[in-house]
Scaffold this motif. Structure first.
Motif, mmCIF file in Angstrom:
data_model
loop_
_atom_site.group_PDB
_atom_site.id
_atom_site.type_symbol
_atom_site.label_atom_id
_atom_site.label_comp_id
_atom_site.label_asym_id
_atom_site.label_seq_id
_atom_site.Cartn_x
_atom_site.Cartn_y
_atom_site.Cartn_z
ATOM 1 N N MET A 79 5.304 -0.942 -4.342
ATOM 2 C CA MET A 79 5.002 0.454 -4.640
ATOM 3 C C MET A 79 3.655 0.567 -5.352
ATOM 4 O O MET A 79 2.857 1.466 -5.058
ATOM 5 C CB MET A 79 6.104 1.072 -5.490
ATOM 6 C CG MET A 79 5.930 2.538 -5.762
ATOM 7 S SD MET A 79 7.352 3.131 -6.685
ATOM 8 C CE MET A 79 6.887 4.812 -6.912
ATOM 9 N N GLY A 80 3.395 -0.324 -6.287
ATOM 10 C CA GLY A 80 2.113 -0.317 -6.993
ATOM 11 C C GLY A 80 0.946 -0.549 -6.054
ATOM 12 O O GLY A 80 -0.080 0.131 -6.126
ATOM 13 N N ALA A 81 1.103 -1.506 -5.136
ATOM 14 C CA ALA A 81 0.040 -1.794 -4.175
ATOM 15 C C ALA A 81 -0.177 -0.614 -3.233
ATOM 16 O O ALA A 81 -1.319 -0.264 -2.912
ATOM 17 C CB ALA A 81 0.376 -3.049 -3.384
ATOM 18 N N VAL A 84 -2.048 2.165 -5.144
ATOM 19 C CA VAL A 84 -3.474 1.867 -5.293
ATOM 20 C C VAL A 84 -4.196 2.091 -3.961
ATOM 21 O O VAL A 84 -5.285 2.676 -3.912
ATOM 22 C CB VAL A 84 -3.678 0.417 -5.802
ATOM 23 C CG1 VAL A 84 -5.127 -0.010 -5.691
ATOM 24 C CG2 VAL A 84 -3.185 0.288 -7.231
ATOM 25 N N ALA A 85 -3.586 1.649 -2.883
ATOM 26 C CA ALA A 85 -4.211 1.787 -1.565
ATOM 27 C C ALA A 85 -4.333 3.245 -1.133
ATOM 28 O O ALA A 85 -5.250 3.597 -0.404
ATOM 29 C CB ALA A 85 -3.407 1.006 -0.528
ATOM 30 N N ASN A 86 -3.404 4.085 -1.596
ATOM 31 C CA ASN A 86 -3.409 5.489 -1.177
ATOM 32 C C ASN A 86 -4.009 6.418 -2.233
ATOM 33 O O ASN A 86 -3.805 7.628 -2.172
ATOM 34 C CB ASN A 86 -1.987 5.945 -0.835
ATOM 35 C CG ASN A 86 -1.462 5.298 0.424
ATOM 36 O OD1 ASN A 86 -2.212 5.102 1.363
ATOM 37 N ND2 ASN A 86 -0.186 4.944 0.427
ATOM 38 N N GLY A 87 -4.671 5.884 -3.192
ATOM 39 C CA GLY A 87 -5.329 6.730 -4.192
ATOM 40 C C GLY A 87 -4.394 7.300 -5.238
ATOM 41 O O GLY A 87 -4.639 8.384 -5.759
ATOM 42 N N GLY A 88 -3.317 6.612 -5.556
ATOM 43 C CA GLY A 88 -2.442 7.043 -6.648
ATOM 44 C C GLY A 88 -1.056 7.495 -6.246
ATOM 45 O O GLY A 88 -0.204 7.699 -7.096
ATOM 46 N N GLY A 89 -0.769 7.666 -4.990
ATOM 47 C CA GLY A 89 0.563 8.088 -4.552
ATOM 48 C C GLY A 89 1.069 7.218 -3.431
ATOM 49 O O GLY A 89 0.309 6.530 -2.761
ATOM 50 N N VAL A 90 2.375 7.254 -3.228
ATOM 51 C CA VAL A 90 2.990 6.510 -2.131
ATOM 52 C C VAL A 90 3.144 7.466 -0.961
ATOM 53 O O VAL A 90 3.716 8.543 -1.101
ATOM 54 C CB VAL A 90 4.354 5.925 -2.561
ATOM 55 C CG1 VAL A 90 5.034 5.242 -1.392
ATOM 56 C CG2 VAL A 90 4.172 4.955 -3.709
ATOM 57 N N ALA A 91 2.628 7.080 0.176
ATOM 58 C CA ALA A 91 2.649 7.945 1.353
ATOM 59 C C ALA A 91 4.067 8.118 1.884
ATOM 60 O O ALA A 91 4.829 7.150 1.983
ATOM 61 C CB ALA A 91 1.760 7.360 2.443
ATOM 62 N N ALA A 92 4.413 9.354 2.194
ATOM 63 C CA ALA A 92 5.697 9.622 2.838
ATOM 64 C C ALA A 92 5.685 8.990 4.228
ATOM 65 O O ALA A 92 4.696 9.062 4.941
ATOM 66 C CB ALA A 92 5.920 11.124 2.953
ATOM 67 N N GLY A 93 6.774 8.346 4.585
ATOM 68 C CA GLY A 93 6.839 7.693 5.882
ATOM 69 C C GLY A 93 6.249 6.304 5.900
ATOM 70 O O GLY A 93 6.256 5.642 6.933
#
Length: 128
Positions: A79-81, A84-93
């Motif tokens: 989740m942390g990775a 970071v990869a998505n600019g601060g949030g976890v992408a839905a899907g």
């Protein structure tokens, strides 16, 4: 200790049965190819069933639980990775979101089918 005739006869009978069952090439009416296909099918079925049964336990052990992602787990690192990869949030899907959904609510029928197919493919590969 002395052995009588009856004991020796039953021991020899048991050894003969074990020897006969171990020599499948001579006693089995199936061809070598048929036995190989049958073994592959059995291992594929066992692999599929094992993967379906193990999936909830594996998700929980990785940290995808019904209460959310467990702190300090593999899921938390994923989740942390992803954040970071998505600019601060976890992408839905995304992978993390899908795994968390499966950990919280269980696998859907389609997900169970996909996991079963994966396990069956691995079981079939082991048979080769």
């Amino acid at each position: 200790m002395t052995t009588n005739f009856r004991t020796r006869k039953s021991t020899l009978g048991l050894l003969y049965i074990l020897h006969s069952s171990a020599n499948v090439e001579r006693t089995c009416p199936l061809t070598r190819e048929s036995r190989m296909v049958l073994t592959m099918l059995l291992l594929a079925g066992a692999g599929g069933a094992t993967f379906i049964a193990a999936a909830p336990f594996v998700l929980g052990a990785a940290g995808f639980t019904a209460a959310g992602i467990a702190a300090g787990s593999v899921a938390a690192k994923m989740m942390g990775a992803a954040a970071v990869a998505n600019g601060g949030g976890v992408a839905a899907g995304g992978v993390v979101a899908i795994l968390q959904s499966a950990g919280a609510a269980g696998l859907s029928a389609a997900a169970n089918a996909a996991v079963g197919v994966g396990g069956a493919a691995l079981g079939a590969l082991i048979a080769l």
